[in-house]
Design a protein around this motif. Sequence first.
Motif, PDB file in Angstrom:
ATOM      1  N   ALA A   1       0.846  -1.201   0.000  1.00 23.53           N
ATOM      2  CA  ALA A   1       0.000   0.000   0.000  1.00 23.53           C
ATOM      3  C   ALA A   1       0.881   1.250   0.000  1.00 23.53           C
ATOM      4  O   ALA A   1       1.909   1.303   0.672  1.00 23.53           O
ATOM      5  CB  ALA A   1      -0.909  -0.005   1.214  1.00 23.53           C
ATOM      6  N   PHE A   2       0.481   2.248  -0.765  1.00 17.70           N
ATOM      7  CA  PHE A   2       1.242   3.488  -0.816  1.00 17.70           C
ATOM      8  C   PHE A   2       0.290   4.659  -1.088  1.00 17.70           C
ATOM      9  O   PHE A   2      -0.749   4.494  -1.736  1.00 17.70           O
ATOM     10  CB  PHE A   2       2.326   3.434  -1.899  1.00 17.70           C
ATOM     11  N   PRO A   3       0.603   5.852  -0.578  1.00 16.11           N
ATOM     12  CA  PRO A   3      -0.233   7.031  -0.816  1.00 16.11           C
ATOM     13  C   PRO A   3      -0.205   7.434  -2.284  1.00 16.11           C
ATOM     14  O   PRO A   3       0.856   7.449  -2.916  1.00 16.11           O
ATOM     15  CB  PRO A   3       0.406   8.112   0.067  1.00 16.11           C
ATOM     16  N   LYS A   4      -1.382   7.776  -2.821  1.00 12.34           N
ATOM     17  CA  LYS A   4      -1.509   8.121  -4.237  1.00 12.34           C
ATOM     18  C   LYS A   4      -2.115   9.511  -4.381  1.00 12.34           C
ATOM     19  O   LYS A   4      -3.039   9.874  -3.649  1.00 12.34           O
ATOM     20  CB  LYS A   4      -2.395   7.096  -4.958  1.00 12.34           C
ATOM     21  N   PRO A   5      -1.629  10.286  -5.340  1.00 13.42           N
ATOM     22  CA  PRO A   5      -2.187  11.624  -5.569  1.00 13.42           C
ATOM     23  C   PRO A   5      -3.599  11.536  -6.152  1.00 13.42           C
ATOM     24  O   PRO A   5      -3.930  10.605  -6.889  1.00 13.42           O
ATOM     25  CB  PRO A   5      -1.223  12.244  -6.591  1.00 13.42           C
ATOM     26  N   LEU A   6      -4.414  12.510  -5.818  1.00  9.45           N
ATOM     27  CA  LEU A   6      -5.765  12.602  -6.363  1.00  9.45           C
ATOM     28  C   LEU A   6      -5.702  13.105  -7.799  1.00  9.45           C
ATOM     29  O   LEU A   6      -4.989  14.066  -8.103  1.00  9.45           O
ATOM     30  CB  LEU A   6      -6.596  13.567  -5.514  1.00  9.45           C
ATOM     31  N   THR A   7      -6.445  12.458  -8.695  1.00  9.09           N
ATOM     32  CA  THR A   7      -6.530  12.905 -10.082  1.00  9.09           C
ATOM     33  C   THR A   7      -7.990  13.111 -10.465  1.00  9.09           C
ATOM     34  O   THR A   7      -8.890  12.476  -9.915  1.00  9.09           O
ATOM     35  CB  THR A   7      -5.908  11.875 -11.046  1.00  9.09           C
ATOM     36  N   ASP A   8      -8.214  13.995 -11.428  1.00  2.73           N
ATOM     37  CA  ASP A   8      -9.570  14.214 -11.918  1.00  2.73           C
ATOM     38  C   ASP A   8     -10.150  12.934 -12.513  1.00  2.73           C
ATOM     39  O   ASP A   8     -11.354  12.674 -12.411  1.00  2.73           O
ATOM     40  CB  ASP A   8      -9.577  15.308 -12.984  1.00  2.73           C
ATOM     41  N   ASP A   9      -9.296  12.125 -13.139  1.00  2.00           N
ATOM     42  CA  ASP A   9      -9.765  10.890 -13.764  1.00  2.00           C
ATOM     43  C   ASP A   9     -10.296   9.903 -12.725  1.00  2.00           C
ATOM     44  O   ASP A   9     -11.258   9.180 -12.975  1.00  2.00           O
ATOM     45  CB  ASP A   9      -8.634  10.237 -14.571  1.00  2.00           C
ATOM     46  N   ALA A  10      -9.658   9.884 -11.545  1.00  8.80           N
ATOM     47  CA  ALA A  10     -10.132   8.995 -10.484  1.00  8.80           C
ATOM     48  C   ALA A  10     -11.518   9.417 -10.017  1.00  8.80           C
ATOM     49  O   ALA A  10     -12.391   8.574  -9.755  1.00  8.80           O
ATOM     50  CB  ALA A  10      -9.153   9.009  -9.315  1.00  8.80           C
ATOM     51  N   VAL A  11     -11.747  10.724  -9.917  1.00  9.60           N
ATOM     52  CA  VAL A  11     -13.065  11.224  -9.522  1.00  9.60           C
ATOM     53  C   VAL A  11     -14.088  10.915 -10.610  1.00  9.60           C
ATOM     54  O   VAL A  11     -15.208  10.468 -10.343  1.00  9.60           O
ATOM     55  CB  VAL A  11     -13.017  12.743  -9.251  1.00  9.60           C
ATOM     56  N   ARG A  12     -13.698  11.144 -11.856  1.00 13.49           N
ATOM     57  CA  ARG A  12     -14.611  10.922 -12.979  1.00 13.49           C
ATOM     58  C   ARG A  12     -15.005   9.452 -13.106  1.00 13.49           C
ATOM     59  O   ARG A  12     -16.111   9.123 -13.553  1.00 13.49           O
ATOM     60  CB  ARG A  12     -13.949  11.418 -14.266  1.00 13.49           C
ATOM     61  N   ALA A  13     -14.112   8.552 -12.708  1.00 14.89           N
ATOM     62  CA  ALA A  13     -14.386   7.120 -12.834  1.00 14.89           C
ATOM     63  C   ALA A  13     -15.242   6.594 -11.696  1.00 14.89           C
ATOM     64  O   ALA A  13     -15.778   5.487 -11.787  1.00 14.89           O
ATOM     65  CB  ALA A  13     -13.068   6.341 -12.883  1.00 14.89           C
TER      66      ALA A  13
END
Length: 327
Positions: A257-269
């Motif tokens: 497990a590792f911290p991941k940056p927020l992306t617009d694509d993640a929100v859109r999906a």
Amino acid sequence: MTSTECTPTVRHAIGSEAAAMVATTLKAISDPLRLRMLSAIAVDPRGETCVCDLAEIADVSQPTVSHHLRVMKDTGLLMSERRGTWVYYRIAPSRKTAVTALLDAFAPAAVVEVPSEGEDRAAALAALDSRVEHLAHELADEMDHLNREHVIAVVRESYTALVRSAKLTQHMIPLTERFARQRLTDLTRDRTTGVPQVLFVCVANAGRSQLAAALVNQLADGKVVARSAGSTPAAQVHPHVRPLLAEIEGDQQAANAFPKPLTDDAVRAADVVVTMGCGDVCPIIPGVQYEDWAVGDPALASAEGVAAIRDDIETRVKHLLNSLATH
């Protein structure tokens, strides 16, 4: 001849009036008990906390608790309302952003020590450039149904985003591959098909959001998929949280497990986006359901507190899964 004369430059320091106001506020919360009470109020799901509940935080008298609360109220951090014999406290609306920044960004960073690699970071990162390019072309060859240049760009952007927060370069290439694959999956996901997807977002993606995603993936039995991200991701998952992730996911997955940056694509999906103390950082995408959970930060909690936070998140996750099943 080298001049040793000091050449003054323009300094855009904080103004004296603003500095006095900020210093007064910081002085008001410089007591550890006040900080604990402030965090308890901030994460209370009711949006407010009774003074009788705050008296249980430490072995002190209720007049002492009331004194500390009045100090924070006098500086504008808190508001209060008397109901019968009890007084209820809440964070002042104008200070919510500041309190969130203090408890969810500054405080965890102050208490978590990031190990050093014992190497020249710039040289290590420079040595990775060719490996990133190799990875980008490998994924482009594998995902030949996608635009090649777009795949390569996503890999490069994923690497750059991770480098901003990750302090260790040893595992940067496999982390970049995992993050890039997730982003490419998000880019191509059609929310009208497949199982529902939930995205949990907190500031650091080092505790709450990681736990929530792991619990959804465990309890949903494949009927819902969960992801997590951070508005300002930390360098690593918090040490208090990894044992809990190991209990839920197993040692190997928790170790990865590792911290991941927020992306617009993640929100859109996503079908549902759950924010956990990170404020209004998520873009508003039509058709996406948004929720905000006031949950304590494991990075600041005792061992008992971490367990209570985990239980709180599990209860909320079960309600969310029931809601998704109903709708």
